[in-house]
Design an enzyme around this catalytic site. Sequence first.
Site, PDB file in Angstrom:
ATOM      1  N   HIS A  34      38.067  30.495  55.899  1.00 34.94           N
ATOM      2  CA  HIS A  34      37.835  29.434  54.930  1.00 34.94           C
ATOM      3  C   HIS A  34      36.491  29.620  54.229  1.00 34.94           C
ATOM      4  CE1 HIS A  34      36.395  28.620  58.901  1.00 34.94           C
ATOM      5  NE2 HIS A  34      35.756  27.506  58.577  1.00 34.94           N
ATOM      6  N   TYR A  87      35.862  26.161  67.361  1.00 33.62           N
ATOM      7  CA  TYR A  87      37.293  26.078  67.662  1.00 33.62           C
ATOM      8  C   TYR A  87      37.999  27.434  67.582  1.00 33.62           C
ATOM      9  CZ  TYR A  87      36.177  21.153  66.826  1.00 33.62           C
ATOM     10  OH  TYR A  87      35.608  19.913  66.866  1.00 33.62           O
ATOM     11  N   ASP A  88      37.257  28.491  67.342  1.00 29.46           N
ATOM     12  CA  ASP A  88      37.866  29.807  67.151  1.00 29.46           C
ATOM     13  C   ASP A  88      38.826  30.227  68.274  1.00 29.46           C
ATOM     14  OD1 ASP A  88      36.555  29.974  64.769  1.00 29.46           O
ATOM     15  OD2 ASP A  88      35.241  31.641  65.302  1.00 29.46           O
ATOM     16  N   ASP A 121      29.500  22.821  54.390  1.00 30.89           N
ATOM     17  CA  ASP A 121      29.984  21.908  55.412  1.00 30.89           C
ATOM     18  C   ASP A 121      31.431  22.300  55.663  1.00 30.89           C
ATOM     19  OD1 ASP A 121      29.631  19.822  57.257  1.00 30.89           O
ATOM     20  OD2 ASP A 121      30.614  18.393  55.950  1.00 30.89           O
ATOM     21  N   SER A 122      31.865  22.221  56.900  1.00 25.67           N
ATOM     22  CA  SER A 122      33.224  22.657  57.188  1.00 25.67           C
ATOM     23  C   SER A 122      33.795  21.898  58.371  1.00 25.67           C
ATOM     24  CB  SER A 122      33.233  24.160  57.479  1.00 25.67           C
ATOM     25  OG  SER A 122      32.332  24.457  58.522  1.00 25.67           O
ATOM     26  N   ASN A 163      20.940  26.973  61.442  1.00 28.41           N
ATOM     27  CA  ASN A 163      21.782  27.762  62.337  1.00 28.41           C
ATOM     28  C   ASN A 163      21.696  29.241  61.953  1.00 28.41           C
ATOM     29  OD1 ASN A 163      23.982  29.133  63.462  1.00 28.41           O
ATOM     30  ND2 ASN A 163      25.302  27.322  63.406  1.00 28.41           N
TER      31      ASN A 163
END
Lengths: 195, 195
Positions: free
Chosen positions: A177, A151-152, A73-74, A11
């Site tokens: 985060h 999701y921002d 990873d998040s 990405n």
Amino acid sequence: MLKELVIATANEGKYKEFQYLNSVCGNLAEKLIFAPEIANLVVEETGKTYSENAMLKAREWSMKSGLPCLADDSGLEVEALNGAPGLFSARATKGDKVQWILNQLDGIENRKAKFVASLSICVPEKFILICDGICKGQISKSPSGANGFGYDPVFIPDGFTKTFAELEPEIKNSISHRTTAFKNLLNYLPYNINA
Amino acid sequence: MLKELVIATANEGKYKEFQYLNSVCGNLAEKLIFAPEIANLVVEETGKTYSENAMLKAREWSMKSGLPCLADDSGLEVEALNGAPGLFSARATKGDKVQWILNQLDGIENRKAKFVASLSICVPEKFILICDGICKGQISKSPSGANGFGYDPVFIPDGFTKTFAELEPEIKNSISHRTTAFKNLLNYLPYNINA
């Protein structure tokens, strides 16, 4: 500080975010390398935690490249949804993620949520270091803003009235985060990394 | 150095080995705590690597106890058996493990094998550090010696003519995979651990 660090993601947006963090938070490495430029590798994210998935990706890329690698990873965890979408936040990309959450929370008072990130550095033959970061907030009643991704548009971090997608990227990147996890990595990175 | 460190194992023999390493290699912690003395917890080893399993155990015990925790996972990898028994070395306890390996290698010239250990320390809210250790050697033609455990009676480490089970424990503990991993942990443990 590391000389070279492979950012183990395909990405490009995420790669650029790490370039930004590396220049703003303090240098983790002199030179960052975008993983697809050196190898073709897909790592299956079979872990049951963010930490495992971050570790798996950093480790596999290190074995492939022979270089220090950083992976993350998040996910977003919504309290009223028992932590969903959680580990599957990124992979639940088929439908409209934002609308799914708003539908699930329709009529529900408790809007508490948190973004969680786990970052892992693997230095071949030496160590793997994993650090986490959390950003707490609320899910808004409707989407707002055009910055960021995922999701921002529905996440309002604690202490703010705007969503991540409305806030300036510099503001978001000072409290996110992923930023907190990055700072933790910098803080706990072994000082004798070249020993 | 850590003040307290929970050794996340129910195996008292392994706990004692870590007490020995902690006193001989240099102190990782002032005080070691045997996990079953503070909580009852079984962590499923679902990882596909030693590192994952070590991390999972250290992380779960940290979450349970709120204390820094150390866990390990290890195995024997036989070259002519494509790395078996590997990840399943410890769990393949039903039959006679030693005899199984000798049967598998009957008539096979290549006796190369290595012990691999992965150790993980989880310090709550701070980091997870994972380090590995390897001890290379050969599988003997028949079992010999009464020290140690597991595959020790058929494993002759490189540079020696006796099996791990024949060597004095002090000798074995100076070259073992677990010792090397422990020394790596000591070497790379963040110095600002109480920061």
